[in-house]
Scaffold this active site. Structure first.
Site, PDB file in Angstrom:
ATOM      1  N   HIS A   1      96.517 -23.924 -13.085  1.00 48.45           N
ATOM      2  CA  HIS A   1      96.141 -24.477 -11.713  1.00 48.45           C
ATOM      3  C   HIS A   1      96.368 -23.609 -10.606  1.00 48.45           C
ATOM      4  O   HIS A   1      97.503 -22.680 -10.689  1.00 48.45           O
ATOM      5  CB  HIS A   1      97.050 -25.727 -11.535  1.00 48.45           C
ATOM      6  CG  HIS A   1      96.683 -26.891 -12.458  1.00 48.45           C
ATOM      7  ND1 HIS A   1      95.235 -27.595 -12.142  1.00 48.45           N
ATOM      8  CD2 HIS A   1      97.166 -27.697 -13.009  1.00 48.45           C
ATOM      9  CE1 HIS A   1      95.088 -28.632 -12.977  1.00 48.45           C
ATOM     10  NE2 HIS A   1      96.291 -28.553 -13.454  1.00 48.45           N
TER      11      HIS A   1
ATOM     12  N   CYS B   1      92.708 -26.853 -17.090  1.00 45.55           N
ATOM     13  CA  CYS B   1      93.678 -27.832 -17.496  1.00 45.55           C
ATOM     14  C   CYS B   1      92.726 -28.833 -18.529  1.00 45.55           C
ATOM     15  O   CYS B   1      92.400 -28.488 -19.320  1.00 45.55           O
ATOM     16  CB  CYS B   1      94.282 -28.450 -16.452  1.00 45.55           C
ATOM     17  SG  CYS B   1      95.741 -29.211 -17.076  1.00 45.55           S
TER      18      CYS B   1
END
Length: 512
Positions: A452, A353
């Protein structure tokens, strides 16, 4: 008993942060669910950069996007309660991106960035209404709501606006279980002082206390327990031993100081000489560091959280984690020399991310993300040929991706699941491999992805492990035995064995 009739709310509050509230709450959720009760976790207001994508709750204010975000602990507690997680389980989430500013998320949706003063003056009343409405929906459908407080319940400066503790106790008509940690010392003084500082109407709701993280002979506490009960009139309902069930950490309180190097893992019996080290640069606004927990539980893998200026020479791989403030953390990393160190590093590198965004060539519209409002563009580390532009709208979604062969994941393939929570949009040039689906990128030993939960998938975790051991030239240890209990079951066993639940007024099981 029909779900929703006379629903009982138990508020697990604490004398301080990191005393074990999340563990006790998760244990209660699993224990009561396994007794046949319908159970829902709840945390009215959470402050954490560890978030999870979940569906927006039925009955919540309508929105175009069906996905929202909640704190990871409430997601874990929903799984412990054997129920599907939704935004009602954590209706207000504050995600810090600087010392004086947080992103406000209400009913799963990002509202804006505010200082503490602005939040309390202009948004707190609406947040309280949203929290009360979410609790009402949960109470209508469940036998028990297990609510978790935040920090200390006795913060005098917050008593008129303590949404997670005092306000929850009031609008939920909750029975309070007060958690105190004996490991840090002064448990009896902390318990006595906390009770003395509570408003009368809140103190009257305290059914009992539980002491956590105890080591040694339980009987040695008996004189202190007898006296504290006599002084306060509040019974001590249990003493939970120091036995970590392995639940994910809720927030950065559980991490080491950014100036320290601390290794997670090493309880697997594998000698350090036969292990590999994954360095995790401790970004100032690190988020979703729970992504690293599966690696730390992998035999022979050590996850080392280390300062930004610490050398990478002792590392066999690097994971650059997520961050709530990519731009400011990128600037801090560059000033510390981390960019040069990453470009020179010859082992596997994975950016997750915000860490992925930092590994690219360039970030535009940087002021959208940074606390500085005069930034247009900043240069990235430059190990992936991608550019990221920040936008005001946030992408929040649970996803399934198909892995393709790449060096950093050891050639692993197959479907992986996880979630995305980000405001950046990354452009990947034609011809650049995208081994974790759209918007991911790989070049040589480096991988970047928005997914994630990547290492929570066996294929990805094993592939990364294989790549790291191969790069380090170390023979892998034998597979470890599978734990007998899940973390939720382990937490439930601790609560069941060491806490008297009768004073909490838990409803009887349906067949009782």
């Amino acid at each position: 008993m029909t779900a929703g009739e006379d629903c009982r709310t138990i508020l697990v509050a604490g004398t301080a942060s990191h005393v074990g509230k999340s563990t006790v709450a998760a244990g209660l959720c699993r224990l009561l669910a396994d007794r046949g009760l319908s159970v829902a976790p709840f945390k009215a207001q959470n402050m954490s950069n560890n978030a999870r994508a979940v569906p927006v709750a039925d009955g919540a204010p309508p929105a175009a996007d069906p996905w929202g975000e909640i704190g990871v602990s409430q997601y874990v507690q929903a799984r412990a309660a054997r129920t599907a997680a939704s935004t009602d389980h954590n209706p207000v989430l504050l995600k810090p991106r600087g010392d004086a500013e947080s992103q406000l998320v209400v009913d799963g949706r990002a509202v804006g960035h505010y200082s503490a003063g602005s939040y309390y003056e202009s948004h707190w009343a609406d947040a309280r209404d949203a929290a009360a409405a979410a609790h009402a929906r949960l109470a209508a459908d469940n036998d028990v709501v297990v609510a978790e407080g935040a920090g200390s319940i006795a913060e005098l400066n917050l008593h008129d606006r303590d949404l997670a503790n005092l306000e929850t106790a009031r609008f939920a008509d909750a029975t309070i279980l007060l958690v105190v940690d004996i490991e840090r010392g002064g448990a009896f003084a902390s318990l006595h002082g906390t009770l003395a500082l509570l408003p009368d109407d809140i103190r009257d709701r305290v059914a009992g206390a539980v002491i956590t993280k105890f080591r040694g002979d339980r009987s040695l506490l008996d004189p202190g327990i007898t006296e504290i009960e006599a002084r306060t009139g509040v019974p001590v309902l249990g003493v939970i031993p120091h036995d970590d069930p392995g639940l994910p950490a809720e927030d950065s309180v559980s991490l080491p100081d950014p100036s320290e190097r601390v290794v997670d893992g090493g309880q697997d019996g594998v000698p350090d000489a036969a292990s590999v080290t994954v360095a995790v640069p401790h970004l100032p606004h690190i988020s979703n560091f729970t992504d690293l927990a599966p690696l730390a539980r992998t035999p022979g893998v050590r996850v080392a959280y280390q300062p930004l200026d610490a050398p990478l020479a002792a590392a066999d791989a690097v994971v650059l984690p997520g961050t709530k403030n990519t731009v400011d953390d990128l600037r801090a990393a560059r000033e510390a020399g981390l960019g040069r160190a990453l470009r020179a590093f010859d082992g596997p590198i994975v950016g997750l991310c915000g860490g992925y965004q930092m590994l690219g060539d360039r970030i535009t519209d940087a002021a959208t993300e940074s606390t500085a409002d005069d930034l247009g563009a900043v240069d990235g580390v430059g190990v992936l040929p991608v550019e990221t532009a920040f936008q005001p709208d946030k992408r929040v979604e649970a996803v399934t991706r198909e892995l393709a062969d790449c060096g950093a994941l050891g050639g692993a393939t197959g479907a992986v699941t996880g979630y995305e929570i980000h405001m950046g949009r990354t452009t990947v040039p034609d011809g650049v491999p995208q081994p974790v689906g759209p918007a991911s990128a790989a070049r040589g030993r480096v991988l970047g992805t928005y997914l994630h939960g990547l290492f929570g998938n066996d294929a990805a975790r094993r592939g990364f492990r294989d790549a790291v051991f191969a790069a380090a030239g170390v023979e892998q240890p034998a597979p470890a035995d599978t734990p007998d209990q899940s973390p939720s079951d382990a937490a439930a066993a601790l609560v069941d064995a060491h806490v008297d639940l009768d004073p909490l007024g838990v409803p009887p099981a349906p067949d009782a």
